[in-house]
Design a protein around this motif. Sequence first.
Motif, short mmCIF file in Angstrom:
data_model
loop_
_atom_site.label_atom_id
_atom_site.label_comp_id
_atom_site.label_asym_id
_atom_site.label_seq_id
_atom_site.Cartn_x
_atom_site.Cartn_y
_atom_site.Cartn_z
N SER A 188 42.24 38.33 91.77
CA SER A 188 41.62 37.02 91.59
C SER A 188 42.56 36.07 90.86
CB SER A 188 40.30 37.15 90.83
OG SER A 188 39.38 37.96 91.52
N LEU A 189 43.22 36.56 89.82
CA LEU A 189 44.17 35.73 89.08
C LEU A 189 45.36 35.36 89.94
CD1 LEU A 189 44.12 37.50 85.58
CD2 LEU A 189 43.09 35.31 86.20
N ALA A 190 45.82 36.32 90.76
CA ALA A 190 46.93 36.02 91.67
C ALA A 190 46.53 34.94 92.68
CB ALA A 190 47.37 37.29 92.39
N GLY A 191 45.31 35.01 93.19
CA GLY A 191 44.84 33.99 94.12
C GLY A 191 44.74 32.63 93.46
N TRP A 192 44.31 32.61 92.20
CA TRP A 192 44.23 31.35 91.45
C TRP A 192 45.63 30.74 91.28
CZ3 TRP A 192 46.00 30.50 86.28
CH2 TRP A 192 45.62 29.29 85.73
N VAL A 193 46.62 31.59 90.98
CA VAL A 193 48.00 31.10 90.83
C VAL A 193 48.51 30.53 92.16
CG1 VAL A 193 50.38 31.81 90.41
CG2 VAL A 193 48.55 32.63 88.91
N LEU A 194 48.24 31.22 93.27
CA LEU A 194 48.68 30.72 94.57
C LEU A 194 48.02 29.39 94.93
CD1 LEU A 194 48.80 33.99 96.73
CD2 LEU A 194 50.70 32.74 95.70
N LEU A 195 46.75 29.25 94.58
CA LEU A 195 46.09 27.97 94.81
C LEU A 195 46.75 26.86 94.01
CD1 LEU A 195 42.20 28.54 94.94
CD2 LEU A 195 43.65 27.53 96.71
N GLY A 196 47.14 27.20 92.76
CA GLY A 196 47.82 26.22 91.93
C GLY A 196 49.17 25.81 92.50
N LEU A 197 49.92 26.79 92.98
CA LEU A 197 51.22 26.47 93.59
C LEU A 197 51.04 25.60 94.83
CD1 LEU A 197 53.05 29.92 93.29
CD2 LEU A 197 53.51 27.84 91.98
N ARG A 198 50.00 25.88 95.59
CA ARG A 198 49.75 25.09 96.79
C ARG A 198 49.37 23.65 96.44
NH1 ARG A 198 48.31 26.75 102.07
NH2 ARG A 198 47.19 25.15 103.26
N GLY A 199 48.67 23.50 95.28
CA GLY A 199 48.27 22.17 94.87
C GLY A 199 49.39 21.36 94.26
N PHE A 200 50.21 22.00 93.41
CA PHE A 200 51.28 21.28 92.72
C PHE A 200 52.55 21.17 93.54
CE2 PHE A 200 48.60 22.49 89.11
CZ PHE A 200 48.58 21.30 88.39
N ALA A 201 52.77 22.12 94.43
CA ALA A 201 53.98 22.11 95.27
C ALA A 201 53.57 22.32 96.72
CB ALA A 201 54.95 23.20 94.81
N PRO A 202 53.10 21.28 97.38
CA PRO A 202 52.66 21.41 98.77
C PRO A 202 53.74 22.02 99.65
CG PRO A 202 52.08 19.25 97.89
CD PRO A 202 52.97 19.90 96.87
N GLY A 203 53.35 22.98 100.44
CA GLY A 203 54.29 23.65 101.33
C GLY A 203 54.90 24.90 100.74
N ALA A 204 54.72 25.12 99.42
CA ALA A 204 55.30 26.30 98.78
C ALA A 204 54.56 27.57 99.15
CB ALA A 204 55.32 26.12 97.26
N VAL A 205 53.26 27.45 99.39
CA VAL A 205 52.44 28.61 99.72
C VAL A 205 51.71 28.33 101.04
CG1 VAL A 205 50.51 30.07 99.01
CG2 VAL A 205 52.12 29.19 97.30
#
Length: 364
Positions: A188-205
Amino acid sequence: MTESYGLRTINGQAAHELARELSFPRFPGSEGEARARRLLRERMEGLGYGMEEQPFRYDARRTEILRLTSPLLPFAVLSGLAFLSARAPLLSASAPLLSKWAPLLCWIAATALLILALSLLRWPWLETLFEGDRDSSANLIGRRPPDSFREKPGHRPAVYFVAHVDSKSQPLGIVARGLFFSALTLTSLAGWVLLGLRGFAPGAVGGGALAFMSFLLLIFGVPLSVNVNGNRSPGALDDAAGCSVLVELARILRARDDLPYEPVFAFTGAEEAGMVGASRLAERIARETDPSRCFFVNFDGPGAGRGLLALIHGFVRAENRSPILRSTRGSAVARAAREAASACGVPLHVVRLVPGAGVDGVPL
């Protein structure tokens, strides 16, 4: 078998025989639980203790529904937010601003839900889920008669020795539950981090990574969501062994008039329903006595492995550094337990409470 630890003589054979006698299904509120209380009351009264049965009522349906559905919530949240985030480009023509910020808004929503979940995982709030009168159980409290004290009872601190009477069966053992719960939390924490990367760095995830995380959450959540309670376990280790140790300890302390504390023996009910008996005991102590002069030693599953296993949970404030939180591993209680075990020559291992598990020491 009789073993000597310091000045205390423990009849291990008597404790073992009582544990065997108590080893039958004792689901909260069942006739088996009531039968075990009657047996313990008979033994304690035979030792000269005054016994008080404190009945209580509760409703375990809400917590049971929450326990079985909550493991699937991380999957539902992550997959839903990942779907919304993936559909954001479709809004580029009609709502370009919303399309641009949708991934970040999804991460903010996930963060808000995470904070809400953590804020609700507090025992005072969880206790309110048991309000109702559908189910019933009781605590059994044993005290020495007043003539056992050199002074009037209540003049010295009270030490409550606690063990729960009831038992339950589950398809998953405690180790498997801990592993699945830990895997679910980390994923769950890993998914939260990936969502954050997707939000702050579009295209990163990409969407594939979030879909894979959602799949893992489903894999780890389903076993926990079908782990229903039953009344098939004899509960020899959990916690007929703890009850038998309490009776043997009561025998030893019955004749001691030099104790610096008042020993109280609490056989709690409905621990397997959500530590309800311990919660009711804590409420009663807060109403009728001074909680600052009450201390608790919880016996849950003694006899497993070699030596003693001290379970700790939560955090305490460090001495002289109140803003800093540190593990109870370094607390005064943990140090006192180590020193006492060392003085008696008994091996003691201090470990953290298995994630997803609960013992009467939590509400107490």
